[in-house]
Motif scaffolding. Structure first.
Motif, short mmCIF file in Angstrom:
data_model
loop_
_atom_site.label_atom_id
_atom_site.label_comp_id
_atom_site.label_asym_id
_atom_site.label_seq_id
_atom_site.Cartn_x
_atom_site.Cartn_y
_atom_site.Cartn_z
N PRO A 105 0.82 -1.22 0.00
CA PRO A 105 0.00 0.00 0.00
C PRO A 105 0.86 1.27 0.00
CG PRO A 105 -0.85 -1.57 1.59
CD PRO A 105 0.46 -2.11 1.10
N GLU A 106 1.94 1.27 0.77
CA GLU A 106 2.80 2.45 0.84
C GLU A 106 3.40 2.74 -0.54
OE1 GLU A 106 2.60 0.06 3.03
OE2 GLU A 106 2.27 1.04 4.97
N LYS A 107 3.78 1.65 -1.23
CA LYS A 107 4.36 1.82 -2.56
C LYS A 107 3.33 2.43 -3.52
CE LYS A 107 5.99 -2.03 -4.08
NZ LYS A 107 6.74 -3.12 -4.70
N LEU A 108 2.09 1.93 -3.44
CA LEU A 108 1.04 2.43 -4.33
C LEU A 108 0.76 3.91 -4.03
CD1 LEU A 108 -1.37 -0.66 -4.24
CD2 LEU A 108 0.19 0.01 -6.09
N LEU A 109 0.75 4.25 -2.73
CA LEU A 109 0.51 5.65 -2.37
C LEU A 109 1.63 6.55 -2.90
CD1 LEU A 109 -0.81 5.19 1.29
CD2 LEU A 109 -2.12 6.00 -0.70
N ALA A 110 2.86 6.03 -2.81
CA ALA A 110 4.00 6.81 -3.31
C ALA A 110 3.89 6.99 -4.82
CB ALA A 110 5.31 6.12 -2.95
N PHE A 111 3.45 5.95 -5.51
CA PHE A 111 3.29 6.04 -6.96
C PHE A 111 2.19 7.05 -7.30
CE2 PHE A 111 1.60 4.29 -11.05
CZ PHE A 111 2.71 4.58 -11.83
N GLU A 112 1.13 7.01 -6.53
CA GLU A 112 0.03 7.96 -6.76
C GLU A 112 0.52 9.40 -6.56
OE1 GLU A 112 -3.03 7.95 -3.72
OE2 GLU A 112 -4.58 8.27 -5.23
N HIS A 165 -4.31 4.02 -21.51
CA HIS A 165 -3.21 3.81 -20.57
C HIS A 165 -3.72 3.46 -19.18
CE1 HIS A 165 0.60 4.35 -18.51
NE2 HIS A 165 0.02 5.19 -17.68
N THR A 166 -3.14 2.40 -18.63
CA THR A 166 -3.46 2.00 -17.26
C THR A 166 -2.18 2.14 -16.44
OG1 THR A 166 -4.99 0.38 -18.15
CG2 THR A 166 -4.38 0.11 -15.85
N PRO A 167 -2.16 3.04 -15.47
CA PRO A 167 -0.89 3.30 -14.76
C PRO A 167 -0.37 2.10 -13.97
CG PRO A 167 -2.55 4.97 -14.22
CD PRO A 167 -3.23 3.96 -15.06
N PHE A 227 3.55 10.45 -6.78
CA PHE A 227 4.47 10.76 -7.88
C PHE A 227 3.68 11.23 -9.12
CE2 PHE A 227 5.84 8.71 -11.85
CZ PHE A 227 6.95 9.50 -12.15
N LEU A 228 2.59 10.54 -9.43
CA LEU A 228 1.79 10.93 -10.60
C LEU A 228 1.16 12.31 -10.37
CD1 LEU A 228 0.00 7.54 -11.44
CD2 LEU A 228 1.96 8.55 -12.60
N ARG A 229 0.74 12.54 -9.13
CA ARG A 229 0.11 13.83 -8.83
C ARG A 229 1.13 14.96 -8.99
NH1 ARG A 229 -0.61 17.51 -5.10
NH2 ARG A 229 0.89 16.63 -3.64
N ARG A 230 2.34 14.72 -8.52
CA ARG A 230 3.36 15.78 -8.57
C ARG A 230 3.97 15.94 -9.96
NH1 ARG A 230 7.05 14.87 -3.13
NH2 ARG A 230 5.35 14.97 -1.63
N ASN A 231 3.86 14.91 -10.79
CA ASN A 231 4.56 14.93 -12.09
C ASN A 231 3.58 14.60 -13.21
OD1 ASN A 231 7.61 15.04 -11.15
ND2 ASN A 231 6.60 13.50 -9.88
N PRO A 232 2.69 15.54 -13.53
CA PRO A 232 1.64 15.24 -14.51
C PRO A 232 2.20 14.79 -15.87
CG PRO A 232 1.25 17.35 -13.44
CD PRO A 232 2.56 16.88 -12.97
N HIS A 233 3.39 15.31 -16.23
CA HIS A 233 3.93 14.94 -17.55
C HIS A 233 4.32 13.46 -17.62
CE1 HIS A 233 7.27 16.06 -14.96
NE2 HIS A 233 8.07 15.32 -15.72
N ILE A 265 -6.32 4.49 -8.01
CA ILE A 265 -5.24 5.17 -8.77
C ILE A 265 -5.48 4.99 -10.27
CG2 ILE A 265 -2.75 5.25 -9.17
CD1 ILE A 265 -2.50 4.18 -6.21
N ASN A 266 -5.85 3.79 -10.66
CA ASN A 266 -6.11 3.57 -12.09
C ASN A 266 -7.32 4.38 -12.54
OD1 ASN A 266 -3.95 2.00 -12.69
ND2 ASN A 266 -5.02 0.04 -12.44
N GLY A 267 -8.32 4.49 -11.65
CA GLY A 267 -9.50 5.29 -12.01
C GLY A 267 -9.13 6.75 -12.19
N ARG A 268 -8.27 7.23 -11.29
CA ARG A 268 -7.94 8.67 -11.32
C ARG A 268 -6.96 9.01 -12.43
NH1 ARG A 268 -6.49 10.83 -5.63
NH2 ARG A 268 -8.68 10.33 -5.33
N TYR A 269 -5.96 8.19 -12.65
CA TYR A 269 -4.89 8.55 -13.60
C TYR A 269 -4.91 7.74 -14.89
CZ TYR A 269 -3.14 11.32 -9.77
OH TYR A 269 -3.03 12.26 -8.78
#
Ligand code: GDG
Length: 743
Positions: A280-287, A339-341, A289-295, A330-334
């Motif tokens: 879960p911590e890894k998934l939150l960190a990935f989420e 593309h499936t993150p 990361f996506l939030r901070r780095n939209p590109h 996360i997949n729903g949001r990003y």
């Protein structure tokens, strides 16, 4: 005698056992341990003891054992045993606790009972196949009691134990209700292996704080043997990993994955679906990361393999739900139409695919909250033979202490992990030299090398073992022949367990009765720190000698106490007291204790580590201060005491030996370093029959040991019954009949 064999004991046999009707089919199911032991197993006879992984009805156990002959000696478990021993005690208590997750602690007495019983079953299975000179290597937390059970059985084998999971800090370990027995269980081994120095140190610290055993460097001294602590990080098999990657089907798999993700950076996570792995911590960190780095949002994919594990346990089902929800969110949001993150696979994938994924992934993202080692990190390094990747690794994995080129993260710091991920992807050309350092380690520290090194150390330690104390067994030692016997027995902690209140230290019926019987066959003296008045109240009616205040005065059987000695307090007051006061002031919890003839510094309630350190310093200082003076500096269990040398247990033992010059058998028992002063005197006396017996689990100069006062009383009772036995002509154990005399 044939070549000595290696007996590996682990909870699971490396086998898949399947039933068709009444018949069984066994096929190999090699895990990491089997691979590691392959080369060792080729070089010497080898047997494996373990549970075959399925429940086998009693009436089919013979046929199952026959099907398993080539795989080892099975230990069958019924459903209740499996649940209590494995699921409850091992996996729901020890596993979370040793991974610092104490909130999940569930101590259940019946599960502990099952754990002990099953450990006994494993030990019995080993005893069935073991022969003197063999080497027994026990694995992991499910079987922690086995080493001691084997040692207690008198097995003449080298005994090794390896802990594959972390050993927690003392603050956590001490919450385990069965903490003494669990530690002592592991301490039965000659060598205890850990993945990291930190785990070994935690273990050593637990021995000090839980068992009160002070140790030097990497050796824990026990009465009958030395338990060595070794740091042996496990490895993988890089050659096999490399060879596997060359298989055509792996290459095909790699090409197809590469084509599928060709426009993307690939981050890979491979973990058992276990709450210690930090998914879960890894998934939150990935989420994050996506939030901070939209590109990056459509240019990166996290492939998370989460192999199902312990699905019968509620905590694991809860974790599955949590991870499912996070991935969905996360997949729903990003996610986009194309593309499936997160590619989330909640299955065990074939090795071919795993191998291809290691080659494909730009980043391995492994964030356990705590991990013994983490083999996936090593496999990733070993698999990247052509181009390096980036290994982001939790600093709480054992592998973090071996893989210096990894980017270490605190898995509890989600923001930091997101930043490290971004940095790894921005600077994706990993530094070859750093990666090469990790490759070198993985190649030098293979799983085979790990097994060979451990076993080599184990054999060395076993070969060089000192002649430690033997367990006291009245039947085996020569107590029958000698007619005149002298018994010098310490009281508190030796005949009767230590208790906090003096009022509760009263001798029980069994102790009084054995002393009484013994007194008709031997001269018996009991030495205690208690006053003459207390001893008279407790034992004054028995026909035995008494020594009060740890050596101040002797009353012989049937006699009176002599006048109590008066001592000049000058030395204690002027030379000793200021030093003790100084130490007491700087050592919170310690205090001065004044006796009639002695001055002591007690550190029972001081932090054991600090206490041990200060005690060492104080002892040296007092020895120096009192050099040439007739005073003794005595170290006992958590106290240092100064008293006139003539009023010590040591000098009492000398006097008693002198006054019983005709005693042919001298038996001396104690539980303290100070009592060892008596042992020294007895051993030096050069009588034909001297038996010195230590009570407790610590190192001793005594020739024999028992674990508890109750065991000593048992042995004394046995001696009495041997002496009272009528003589049997021609028997080895010739009873002497009741023959008191100078007794
Ligand atoms: C314990 C300690 C210590 C995983 N998913 C799949 C798969 N795996 C393989 C990996 C690796 C192994 O399982 C996992 O090893 P770890 O070391 O990561 O973790 P634990 O199982 O928890 O092992 C650990 C280890 O003992 C050894 O001492 O390192 O700290 O907890 O080999 O590759 N293999 C396949 N498909 C999967 O989906 N084929």
């Amino acid at each position: 005698m044939g070549e000595s064999k290696l007996i590996v004991v682990s909870v699971r046999l490396p086998v898949r056992l399947e039933r068709t009707g009444e018949a069984w089919q066994a096929s190999p199911s090699p895990g990491g341990l089997a691979t590691a032991l392959r080369s060792v197993a080729r070089k010497r006879p080898f047997t494996w003891v373990g549970w075959p992984g399925v429940s086998v009805p009693v009436h089919l156990q013979d046929s199952a054992a026959a099907a398993l002959t080539d795989f080892g000696r099975p230990v069958f478990l019924v459903q209740k045993e499996f649940q209590g021993f494995y699921e409850q005690f091992s996996n729901r208590l020890i596993w979370p606790l040793f991974h610092n997750i104490s909130g999940r602690l569930k101590f259940d007495r019946s599960a502990w009972y099952r754990y002990r019983v099953v450990n006994e079953r494993f030990a019995d299975a080993v005893l069935e196949v073991a022969e003197p000179g063999d080497t027994v290597w026990v694995h992991d937390y499910q079987l922690a009691l086995v080493p001691r059970l084997l040692r207690k059985s008198g097995l003449e084998c080298a005994i090794g134990f390896f802990l594959h999971i972390p050993f927690p800090s003392h603050e956590i370990y001490r919450t385990l209700p069965a903490r003494e027995e669990f530690l002592l269980g592991m301490l039965g081994a000659d060598l205890i292996g850990f993945h990291t120095y930190e785990f070994a140190q935690h273990f050593r610290n637990a021995c000090l704080r839980v068992l009160g055993i002070e140790s030097e460097r990497e050796v824990i001294a026990l009465p009958d043997h030395l338990a060595h602590l070794g740091v042996h990080p496990i490895g993988v098999d890089p050659q096999e990993i490399h060879a596997f990657a060359q298989l055509p089907e792996v290459k095909d798999e790699f090409e197809s994955l590469r084509a599928r993700f060709r426009t993307k950076k690939v981050i890979l996570g491979v973990d058992r679906l276990d709450y210690t792995k930090g998914i879960p911590e890894k998934l939150l960190a990935f989420e994050e990361f996506l939030r901070r780095n939209p590109h990056w949002q459509t240019k990166v994919v996290l492939i998370q393999i989460a192999a199902p594990s312990r699905t019968g346990v509620q905590e694991y089902r809860d974790l599955k739900r949590e991870v499912d929800e996070l991935v969905g969110r996360i997949n729903g949001r990003y996610g986009t139409f194309n593309h499936t993150p997160i590619v989330y696979i909640n299955q065990t994938i074939p090795r071919t695919r795993l191998s291809a994924l290691y080659r494909l992934a730009d980043v391995a993202f492994l964030t356990p909250l705590r991990d013994g080692m983490n083999l996936v990190a090593m496999e990733y390094v070993a698999a990247r033979t052509d181009n390096p990747g980036t290994l982001i690794l939790s600093e709480f994995a054992g592998a973090a202490s071996c893989l210096a080129g990894a980017r270490l993260v605190n898995p509890h710091n989600i923001g930091l992990m997101a930043d490290v991920l971004a940095d790894a992807l921005h600077n994706s050309s990993a530094v070859e030299s750093e990666f090469q350092g990790m490759r070198d380690f993985v190649h030098a520290n293979t799983s085979e090398a790990w097994a060979q090194r451990f076993l080599k150390r184990l054999d060395e330690f076993h070969d060089n073992r000192r002649a430690g104390a033997k367990r006291l067994d009245a039947v085996c030692i020569n107590v029958v022949e000698p007619q005149r016997r002298l018994f010098i027995l310490d009281y508190g902690g030796t005949l009767q367990p230590h208790v906090p209140q003096v009022s509760e230290a009263v001798p029980d019926r069994r102790v009084r009765s054995v002393l009484h019987e013994l007194a008709s066959l031997a001269s018996v003296y009991v030495i205690s720190r208690r006053s003459a008045a207390v001893l008279d109240r407790w034992l004054g009616d028995l026909p035995i000698g008494l020594v009060c205040e740890d050596g101040v005065a002797i009353k012989h059987a049937g006699g009176d106490w002599p006048a109590m000695p008066e001592i000049d307090p000058t030395v204690l007051d002027t030379m000793v007291k200021p030093v003790l006061e100084d130490f007491a002031e700087h050592t919170p919890g310690s205090k001065l204790v004044r006796g009639r003839v002695a001055l002591g510094w007690h550190y029972r309630t001081v932090d054991p580590k600090l206490g041990a350190l200060r005690a060492k310093g104080l002892y040296a200082q007092l020895e120096d201060t009192l050099k040439g003076l007739p005073y003794a500096v005595l170290r006992s269990n958590r106290a240092i005491e100064v008293r006139p040398a003539r009023l010590t247990k040591h000098s009492v033992a000398e006097r008693l030996l002198e006054s019983h010059a005709d005693a042919e058998l001298v038996f001396c028992a104690g539980n303290d370093r100070v009592d060892e002063g008596m042992f020294e005197v007895a051993l030096r006396s050069e009588r034909d029959n001297v038996i010195t017996c230590f009570v407790g689990d610590k190192d001793t100069i005594g020739q024999y040991f028992v674990e508890s006062p109750a065991e000593l009383v048992d042995q004394l009772e046995t001696m009495v019954s041997l002496w009272l036995e009528p003589p049997v002509i021609g028997s080895e154990l010739r009873g002497s009949g009741a023959a008191p005399a100078a007794k």
